[in-house]
Design a protein around this motif. Structure first.
Motif, PDB file in Angstrom:
ATOM      1  N   ARG A  47     -80.775   2.928  75.380  1.00 37.60           N
ATOM      2  CA  ARG A  47     -79.914   4.022  74.902  1.00 37.60           C
ATOM      3  C   ARG A  47     -78.683   4.162  75.792  1.00 37.60           C
ATOM      4  O   ARG A  47     -77.577   4.379  75.306  1.00 37.60           O
ATOM      5  N   LEU A  48     -78.857   4.030  77.101  1.00 40.78           N
ATOM      6  CA  LEU A  48     -77.722   4.127  78.016  1.00 40.78           C
ATOM      7  C   LEU A  48     -76.801   2.919  77.853  1.00 40.78           C
ATOM      8  O   LEU A  48     -75.573   3.063  77.843  1.00 40.78           O
TER       9      LEU A  48
ATOM     10  N   GLY B 127     -78.458  12.475  75.743  1.00 39.42           N
ATOM     11  CA  GLY B 127     -79.069  11.472  76.618  1.00 39.42           C
ATOM     12  C   GLY B 127     -79.659  12.105  77.861  1.00 39.42           C
ATOM     13  O   GLY B 127     -79.244  13.174  78.300  1.00 39.42           O
TER      14      GLY B 127
ATOM     15  N   GLN C 262     -75.064   8.481  83.927  1.00 40.27           N
ATOM     16  CA  GLN C 262     -75.556   9.286  82.816  1.00 40.27           C
ATOM     17  C   GLN C 262     -74.848  10.640  82.765  1.00 40.27           C
ATOM     18  O   GLN C 262     -74.426  11.090  81.694  1.00 40.27           O
TER      19      GLN C 262
ATOM     20  N   ALA D  39     -74.681   3.529  74.955  1.00 38.83           N
ATOM     21  CA  ALA D  39     -73.656   4.536  75.253  1.00 38.83           C
ATOM     22  C   ALA D  39     -72.512   3.931  76.060  1.00 38.83           C
ATOM     23  O   ALA D  39     -71.334   4.212  75.800  1.00 38.83           O
TER      24      ALA D  39
ATOM     25  N   TYR E 179     -72.868   9.842  74.676  1.00 37.24           N
ATOM     26  CA  TYR E 179     -74.257   9.817  75.141  1.00 37.24           C
ATOM     27  C   TYR E 179     -74.911  11.161  74.832  1.00 37.24           C
ATOM     28  O   TYR E 179     -75.716  11.674  75.600  1.00 37.24           O
TER      29      TYR E 179
END
Length: 130
Positions: A91-92, A82, A69, A95, A79
């Motif tokens: 969501r990750l 994020g 992340q 990305a 991202y």
């Protein structure tokens, strides 16, 4: 010549042995596929190494996910906004898939953080700089 079910069973076994991820000659020895909730330990002294012999994917948690992340946040618009919370969520995954497409990363499943994506992302980012 093999005929009947014996021949079919032998053929199926041969296919299974060379199927991706099953006893493949280039697969890391002793590596078990990482699934949701699988341990994602990093090798000591190797920042950015990711999970040992595995892939990070949706459902995984831990410091290796947090590092992913943090690295993705260093790539503009991949991202943006994020969280760095150690949870590999949708969501990750999106990305990671976006990074793979934008930078032409090949060799990993879309949205999964494997060796090819790890090498490319590490070459573009550094966590040492603030």
């Amino acid at each position: 010549m093999l005929t009947g079910s014996g021949g079919a069973a032998g053929f199926a076994l041969a296919l299974a042995l060379f199927a991706p991820g099953v006893l493949h000659p280039r697969a890391p020895q002793g590596a078990a596929p990482a699934g949701p909730g699988a341990p994602t330990a990093t090798a000591p002294g190797s920042p950015g190494a990711g999970p040992i012999g595995g892939v990070l994917r949706r459902g995984d948690t831990g410091p290796a996910v947090s590092e992913l992340q943090a690295r993705l946040l260093r790539i503009p618009d991949v991202y943006a906004g994020g969280a760095v919370d150690g949870r590999f969520d949708g969501r990750l995954a999106a990305a990671v898939a976006r990074f793979q497409v934008w930078y032409g990363v090949r060799g990993d499943e879309s949205g999964e953080y494997g060796d090819a994506t790890r090498r490319d992302l590490a070459s573009r980012t550094s966590l040492a700089a603030g």
